[in-house]
Design an enzyme around this catalytic site. Structure first.
Site, short mmCIF file in Angstrom:
data_model
loop_
_atom_site.label_atom_id
_atom_site.label_comp_id
_atom_site.label_asym_id
_atom_site.label_seq_id
_atom_site.Cartn_x
_atom_site.Cartn_y
_atom_site.Cartn_z
N ASP A 487 0.82 -1.22 0.00
CA ASP A 487 0.00 0.00 0.00
C ASP A 487 0.84 1.26 0.00
O ASP A 487 0.33 2.35 -0.23
CB ASP A 487 -0.86 0.03 1.27
CG ASP A 487 -2.23 -0.57 1.04
OD1 ASP A 487 -2.75 -0.44 -0.08
OD2 ASP A 487 -2.78 -1.16 1.99
C1 BGC Z 1 0.38 1.18 6.35
C2 BGC Z 1 0.01 0.03 5.47
C3 BGC Z 1 -1.47 -0.01 5.28
C4 BGC Z 1 -1.97 1.33 4.75
C5 BGC Z 1 -3.45 1.39 4.51
C6 BGC Z 1 -0.23 2.45 5.81
O1 BGC Z 1 0.04 3.49 6.68
O2 BGC Z 1 1.76 1.29 6.44
O3 BGC Z 1 0.48 -1.17 6.06
O4 BGC Z 1 -1.78 -1.01 4.37
O5 BGC Z 1 -1.60 2.34 5.64
O6 BGC Z 1 -4.16 1.31 5.67
C1 NOJ Z 2 -1.78 -3.77 5.43
C2 NOJ Z 2 -2.95 -3.78 4.49
O1 NOJ Z 2 -4.11 -4.19 5.17
C3 NOJ Z 2 -2.68 -4.70 3.32
O2 NOJ Z 2 -3.75 -4.64 2.41
C4 NOJ Z 2 -1.39 -4.36 2.64
O3 NOJ Z 2 -1.15 -5.31 1.62
C5 NOJ Z 2 -0.25 -4.34 3.63
N1 NOJ Z 2 -0.56 -3.48 4.72
C6 NOJ Z 2 1.06 -3.91 2.99
O4 NOJ Z 2 1.08 -2.56 2.70
#
Ligand code: BGC
Ligand code: NOJ
Length: 816
Positions: A487
């Site tokens: 993400d």
């Molecule tokens: C986090 C991710 C997460 C994203 C969306 C980010 O701040 O590092 O792990 O998937 O937010 O919620």
């Molecule tokens: C947490 C999110 O829920 C997931 O969708 C994503 O793949 C990982 N973070 C990595 O960014």
């Protein structure tokens, strides 16, 4: 140091001191009503949606930690001056002569004692009802009579947890309660648009109550010094505005050796719109009466608990493991599957890190979670798939998130995460392989939640597949959009403004930034799609799909290989990411793990090279970090990944979710020893005695463990709600222990450490039970010499779906 131990027979983790390095929690509830419950009775509960219908308050990020819960205060009159204490240790941090908290499957039990007074509290959500039960027993272990005052305490949340924490100008005026004997009703907003209320009740007559927080605590007191308890007298306060709470006072006389048990119930009740009132201003209590009538005695509570235990026994009986390595056996057989059920229920909404007001259900998250629970609750997996698919857009892209209560896509987050569509294929393929139910493909499912746009689930899969095929960039690799699985790799969102969302500020539709990871996911799931097509008579489509997979593999071969490992992506300027040419972020885990899982480069040595590079550059004592070197500076063209300090989260943290991709990759190459090593490094049970550093629960996976660049390398965060649960379960059960559902049946393909000499797995699969004993006295890592089924030699490595409701004994002998 350890703070407890596993009791495998009871399927419990037993915490032996209350001051754990972080609150160690459990989840109560498996259907519609849920509670988070810490080892010191902290936490909160909600009906279906942690944001919209929250029953009790919890103060995240508070000092002291873990503020808010179901508390019981005891005042022991037999001790000079009246000894006031909290048997769950918090909130008073009372010195205890004895303490234990057992977190089990859907229940928790706290037992403690002080000055000859023993306390036990067993807390759970019964099957099929919308309440928490707290059965509390007091026992006089001393040789004098005891006069005890027990005060219960919960604080009501005004339903919408977000408003509850922010909209004080309104909230301080709307709180309303009703008291009827031992039953305290919370009915804020019931007078207007709500048709639900909460009830906090106990099954015995009470000697007083309080419902106004300030009266109970004292305005300048914390939970650790409730005025009423120290005064020894309830004030019978009736909340009006401000902060409604529920507190009962019970006076109990206990002779030496005597016990008394009380059943507290915290319930959620709904009425039909036209049956809301008993009379003007008085709520209709029928649903509460019905609920409380069921749990009016300790025996009734015990029966409900026994039914819950039976439910979990049956569920976890679908996959069990026995092996010499007890840590692996208990994780794979009990806790990992339990965590998969929790991620099924919660997605990413409510943990001690997810406040329950932020995210809905993720499209990619839910599809991946499914891999971990489809064998436990296939019918519910089916329903989940249809819900998820309904949030897909007609062009195959998808809402990144949807709301569990409404099941509708979330407009604020929108779409554009270009890996999303492929996870639907992955989830559906897993479901069909588990169940053999191709009928699901014919289900009519809306697009964009619009019935008028409904088409079959198969068409949804085709749109998913085609979306990737038609959204490729200059190198023929998939366009990344706002981000892919990571993400934080935001290659089209150039954000300069503090606080702006990195994901939704897509201000640069480059049509250039490409993801090698999505390519690998495509090469992994594409053949499953082709197989589904072939098996349902869609041969042309199967051929088209196979061609598309072949050309994607070509694109990865030509443009996704960096010499020593797979590249990660191309940015919006066409520059490589995850290449030796980069200053930071030279190598990433995701594309390497997934490419090898997909079989790319297996025949020409590149897969081996890639995993060797991962080991060399990314491996640590606590697991494999996401990338190296960590980004030192913020890169506007890379996005959130470079926003984290080095070693945390996606910027070179050990982001556990993708470690099992490497584990599986190692099994593809036949490396049982290495696969198992990557498995154990992030597996919490192996770090139980390192709890001061790790800090999180030793019985569940965490999303992240701080990487080697971080100050606190080895410290875990964000436990419970992570895709790690599903993928580690897939890696251990299907690829290491090697019992893998495939379209034709159950494939046996162990890839284990050579030192693992034998193990057994029992597996319920398509209506039959398989008792599989694996004999590896040969000490190999992979390879099957022979298989017998019910005493007869079996050709090949796929067991048929017997579907005869019988037990089949399978003996697998490994060897060359
Ligand atoms: C986090 C991710 C997460 C994203 C969306 C980010 O701040 O590092 O792990 O998937 O937010 O919620
Ligand atoms: C947490 C999110 O829920 C997931 O969708 C994503 O793949 C990982 N973070 C990595 O960014």
């Amino acid at each position: 140091m350890q703070y407890g131990y596993f009791d495998d027979n009871a399927r419990e983790y037993v915490i032996t001191r209350p001051d754990t390095p972080y609150p160690w929690i459990n989840y109560l509830g498996c259907e519609n009503f849920y509670g988070l419950f810490s080892n010191t009775s902290g936490g909160y509960c909600f009906y279906r949606d942690a944001r919209m219908l929250r029953l009790t308050r919890y103060r995240y990020n508070n000092v002291p930690a873990d503020a808010g819960g179901r508390y019981f205060y005891l005042r022991d009159g037999s001790v000079c001056g009246g000894d006031v204490w909290t048997p769950s240790w918090m909130p008073m941090k009372s010195a205890l002569d004895r303490y234990e908290c057992r977190h089990g499957m859907g229940y928790s039990r706290i037992s403690s004692a002080r000055n000859g007074l023993a306390f036990s509290q067993i807390s759970f959500v019964p099957l099929h009802d919308t309440c928490e039960i707290h059965k509390v027993t007091l026992t006089n272990e001393s040789n004098v009579d005891k006069r005890i005052d027990m005060f219960s305490f919960i604080e009501f949340c005004l339903w919408n947890a977000n408003d509850d924490m922010t909209n004080f100008q309104r909230n301080f005026s709307i709180g309303e309660v009703e008291i009827d004997g031992s039953r305290i009703y919370h009915k804020t907003e019931y007078r207007e648009r709500r048709n639900h209320y909460a009830v906090w009740a106990v099954n015995v007559p009470i000697d007083g109550f309080d419902t106004d927080r300030q009266t109970f605590l004292g305005l300048y007191n914390g939970f650790d010094h409730p005025q009423v308890v120290f005064d020894g007298e309830s004030k019978n306060s009736v909340a009006s505005g401000w902060a409604p709470i529920g507190s009962h006072r019970i006076k109990a006389k206990l002779a030496p050796g005597e016990s008394k048990t009380f059943v507290f119930v915290l319930g959620y009740c709904e009425n039909h719109e036209d049956q809301k009132w008993e009379k003007q201003g008085v709520i209709n209590k029928k649903p509460a009466n019905n609920l409380l009538a069921k749990y009016g005695t300790p025996d009734a509570a015990d029966e409900a608990l026994a039914a819950l235990n039976e439910y979990w026994k049956t569920l976890l009986g679908r996959f069990t493991v026995d092996a010499e390595d007890k840590k692996m056996a208990r994780m794979a057989g009990i806790w990992n599957q339990y965590q998969c059920m929790v991620t099924f229920n919660m997605s990413r909404s409510a943990s001690y890190f997810e406040s329950g007001i932020g995210r809905g259900m993720g499209f990619r998250d839910s599809n991946q979670d499914l891999l971990g629970f489809v064998h436990l609750v296939p019918e519910r997996a089916r329903a989940r798939i249809l819900d998820i698919a309904a949030t897909q857009f007609p062009d195959g892209s998808a809402y990144h998130q949807y709301q569990p209560l409404t099941k509708r896509g979330n407009n604020e987050v929108g779409s554009g995460f270009n890996d999303d569509p492929l996870w639907l294929i992955c989830g559906v393929a897993a479901y069909i392989k588990e169940t053999g139910d191709y009928g699901i493909l014919d289900e009519k499912v809306p697009f964009d939640n619009n019935e008028a746009l409904a088409d079959t689930l198969f068409v949804h899969l085709k749109r998913s597949f085609d979306y990737t095929v038609t959204h490729t960039g200059p190198h023929g690799l998939p366009l990344i959009g706002r981000a892919d699985w990571n993400d934080c790799l935001n290659l089209n969102c150039f954000s300069k403004t503090p606080g702006e969302s990195f994901q939704t500020t897509a201000n640069f539709e480059s049509g250039i930034a490409e993801s090698v990871l999505i390519a690998a996911i495509f090469v992994f799931t594409g053949p499953e799609y082709a197989e589904i097509c072939r098996r349902t008579g869609r041969n042309d489509e199967a051929q088209y799909a196979e061609k598309a997979v072949a050309s994607m593999t070509e694109a990865v071969n030509n443009h996704g290989w960096d010499g020593g490992w797979f590249l990660r992506a191309y940015d919006a300027h066409g520059k490589k990411i995850g290449s030796k040419e980069c200053e930071d972020g030279k190598i990433f885990i995701e594309s390497n793990g997934f490419a090898v899982m997909a079989g790319i480069g297996v025949n020409d040595g590149r897969a081996q090279k890639a995993l060797d590079s991962v080991k060399e550059h990314l491996d640590t004592k606590y697991g494999i970090v996401l990338l190296q070197p960590a980004y030192k500076d913020y890169h506007i063209e890379l996005g959130e990944v470079s926003s984290y300090p080095p070693g945390y989260k996606e910027n070179a943290g050990i982001f556990c979710h993708n470690n099992p991709w490497v584990t599986i990759g190692e099994t593809v190459l036949g490396h049982g020893n290495r696969a198992f090593e990557t498995y154990t490094k992030i597996c919490p049970a192996y770090r139980e005695d390192d709890s001061d550093l790790r800090r999180m629960e030793p019985y569940v996976y965490a999303q992240m463990v701080a990487g080697k660049d971080a100050v606190n390398h080895g410290e875990a965060k964000n436990s419970w709600l992570t895709g790690t649960a599903a993928w580690t379960f897939v890696s251990i059960s299907q690829y290491i222990l090697g019992v893998r559902p495939v379209f034709d049946g159950l494939l046996l393909d162990p890839c284990i450490p050579s030192s693992m000499k034998n193990y057994t797995v029992t597996r319920r699969f398509r209506g039959a039970d398989y008792h599989i004993t694996v004999d590896n006295s040969a000490g190999v890592e992979k390879g099957i010499k022979s298989i017998t089924v019910d005493g007869n030699p079996h050709d090949g490595t796929v067991l048929p779906a017997f579907g005869d409701n019988k037990v089949h004994n399978v003996i697998v002998t490994m060897g060359k």
